[in-house]
Design a protein around this motif. Structure first.
Motif, short mmCIF file in Angstrom:
data_model
loop_
_atom_site.label_atom_id
_atom_site.label_comp_id
_atom_site.label_asym_id
_atom_site.label_seq_id
_atom_site.Cartn_x
_atom_site.Cartn_y
_atom_site.Cartn_z
N ASP A 159 7.81 -7.28 19.07
CA ASP A 159 7.27 -6.04 19.61
C ASP A 159 8.28 -5.41 20.55
N GLU A 160 7.85 -4.46 21.38
CA GLU A 160 8.79 -3.75 22.25
C GLU A 160 9.34 -4.64 23.37
N ARG A 161 8.74 -5.80 23.58
CA ARG A 161 9.28 -6.72 24.59
C ARG A 161 10.38 -7.61 24.03
N GLY A 162 10.25 -7.99 22.80
CA GLY A 162 11.24 -8.88 22.19
C GLY A 162 10.59 -9.74 21.13
N LEU A 163 11.08 -10.98 20.98
CA LEU A 163 10.58 -11.92 19.99
C LEU A 163 9.59 -12.87 20.65
N ILE A 164 8.41 -13.00 20.06
CA ILE A 164 7.36 -13.84 20.62
C ILE A 164 7.08 -15.01 19.70
N LEU A 165 7.11 -16.22 20.26
CA LEU A 165 6.72 -17.43 19.56
C LEU A 165 5.35 -17.83 20.08
N GLY A 166 4.34 -17.72 19.25
CA GLY A 166 3.00 -18.07 19.66
C GLY A 166 2.70 -19.52 19.30
N LEU A 167 2.52 -20.35 20.31
CA LEU A 167 2.19 -21.76 20.08
C LEU A 167 0.67 -21.86 19.96
N ILE A 168 0.18 -21.61 18.75
CA ILE A 168 -1.25 -21.52 18.51
C ILE A 168 -1.59 -22.36 17.28
N ALA A 169 -2.44 -23.36 17.45
CA ALA A 169 -2.93 -24.10 16.29
C ALA A 169 -3.93 -25.15 16.75
N ASP A 170 -5.18 -24.75 16.86
CA ASP A 170 -6.25 -25.67 17.25
C ASP A 170 -5.84 -26.52 18.45
N ASP A 171 -5.84 -27.83 18.29
CA ASP A 171 -5.49 -28.73 19.38
C ASP A 171 -4.07 -29.28 19.25
N VAL A 172 -3.21 -28.57 18.50
CA VAL A 172 -1.86 -29.08 18.25
C VAL A 172 -1.04 -29.11 19.53
N PHE A 173 -1.20 -28.09 20.39
CA PHE A 173 -0.36 -27.98 21.59
C PHE A 173 -1.10 -28.40 22.86
N PHE A 174 -2.37 -27.99 22.98
CA PHE A 174 -3.12 -28.32 24.19
C PHE A 174 -4.55 -28.69 23.81
N ALA A 175 -5.05 -29.72 24.43
CA ALA A 175 -6.46 -30.06 24.29
C ALA A 175 -7.29 -29.14 25.17
N PRO A 176 -8.59 -29.02 24.92
CA PRO A 176 -9.42 -28.17 25.77
C PRO A 176 -9.35 -28.59 27.23
N ALA A 177 -9.23 -27.60 28.11
CA ALA A 177 -9.19 -27.80 29.56
C ALA A 177 -8.04 -28.70 29.99
N SER A 178 -6.96 -28.71 29.18
CA SER A 178 -5.83 -29.58 29.50
C SER A 178 -4.53 -28.79 29.40
N ALA A 179 -3.57 -29.16 30.27
CA ALA A 179 -2.23 -28.56 30.22
C ALA A 179 -1.20 -29.57 29.73
N GLU A 180 -1.62 -30.72 29.29
CA GLU A 180 -0.69 -31.74 28.83
C GLU A 180 -0.20 -31.41 27.43
N LEU A 181 1.12 -31.38 27.26
CA LEU A 181 1.71 -31.08 25.96
C LEU A 181 1.50 -32.24 25.00
N THR A 182 1.06 -31.92 23.79
CA THR A 182 0.87 -32.95 22.77
C THR A 182 2.23 -33.33 22.18
N PRO A 183 2.33 -34.46 21.47
CA PRO A 183 3.59 -34.82 20.82
C PRO A 183 4.11 -33.73 19.88
N THR A 184 3.21 -33.03 19.18
CA THR A 184 3.64 -31.94 18.30
C THR A 184 4.24 -30.81 19.11
N ALA A 185 3.64 -30.49 20.25
CA ALA A 185 4.17 -29.43 21.10
C ALA A 185 5.56 -29.78 21.61
N LEU A 186 5.75 -31.01 22.01
CA LEU A 186 7.07 -31.45 22.48
C LEU A 186 8.10 -31.36 21.38
#
Length: 295
Positions: A159-186
């Motif tokens: 978009d007009e800001r630049g290139l965006i990588l959206g880390l979005i996929a169910d519980d692949v990156f973050f569990a609910p109410a958690s900020a801990e990175l999953t192994p897939t996110a790492l």
């Protein structure tokens, strides 16, 4: 008495005087009408452009369309409706697609559809060059993720800001109410890091949360989203070697959802982190980038 009665009868039988000048009334009426006609014809032949425009605007405003503009061809001697063609020629031309005029073109001529302003060729060229650069970065990241089978868990957009990588996929990156990175996110961050480190642009990490209230460690979704962004930043800086002066983190809570609704898919989509490669092109160039980007 008989003499007086005879005079009275003769007076009563006297014929009424005929007005032989009555035709002058009709003649004067005809002359007046002709003079009015010639005055009107003369007035029509001497069009005052400013008064005509003022009249047209007032009429348009009266009919509820104050934006209608009068074509300048009325005054500039432009092409007429018939354009010098015979009626049968126009009918034949209108039967084919070459003679058809689109509705949008007709509306644009009367001012209902704004005509786009021409773009400065230099700005357009700069936008195309920036879009090409961002597309190359996107392709490099995509190929790296594809080699590890991770291309389906990251969404790219420009978009007009630049290139965006959206880390979005169910519980692949973050569990609910958690900020801990999953192994897939790492793993995703480690694959993307070499390309990001080699760039010159600033990197913005934007944390987001869904609308579900949190409890325990985080008072609100603001703290949760900020912690998610911070965890991504720390990993890229501390583990992958990204220069700390090129990266920043911010939390948006649940204020910027990408999906509406309370179903599981929408809630999972909004539980995300966006990694943004910020374009360093001028603002007027960045505004054109989305229009010249190839998906």
């Amino acid at each position: 008495m008989s003499a007086a009665g005879g005079r009275r009868r003769r007076h009563e039988e006297h014929e009424e005087h005929v007005n032989h000048e009555r035709w002058l009334v009709s003649y004067s009426d005809m002359i007046t009408v002709l003079m009015a006609l010639f005055i009107v014809l003369f007035a029509i032949s001497q069009v005052d452009q400013e008064k005509y425009l003022a009249l047209s605007k007032s009429l348009a405003a009266g009919f509820g369309n104050g934006d209608v503009q009068v074509s300048s061809t009325v005054f500039d001697g432009g092409d007429g409706v018939l354009d010098g063609q015979a009626p049968q020629d126009q009918h034949a031309q209108g039967a084919g697609t070459a003679g058809m005029v689109s509705a949008d073109q007709g509306l644009a001529e009367v001012g209902q559809i704004p005509t786009p302003e021409p773009v400065d060729p230099q700005l357009l060229a700069a936008a195309q060059a920036e879009a090409s650069h961002l597309e190359q970065v996107r392709e490099a990241l995509r190929q790296g993720l594809l080699a590890q089978g991770l291309d389906k868990v990251v969404q790219f957009r420009i978009d007009e800001r630049g290139l965006i990588l959206g880390l979005i996929a169910d519980d692949v990156f973050f569990a609910p109410a958690s900020a801990e990175l999953t192994p897939t996110a790492l793993q995703v961050l480690d694959v993307a890091a070499p390309t990001l480190v080699a760039l010159q642009e600033q990197i913005a990490i934007e944390g987001h949360a869904n609308v579900l209230p949190v409890s325990g460690r985080y008072p609100t979704n603001w703290e949760l989203s900020a912690d998610r962004a911070t965890q991504v930043l720390r990993h890229l800086v501390e583990k992958d070697g990204l220069a700390p002066g090129r990266i920043s983190a911010v939390g948006f809570g649940d204020a910027r959802p990408v999906a509406q609704g309370m179903d599981e898919a929408s809630l999972a989509a909004n539980r995300r982190v966006d990694l943004v490669v910020l374009s360093d092109a001028p603002e007027n160039v960045r505004e054109l980038v989305p229009t010249v980007t190839h998906e």
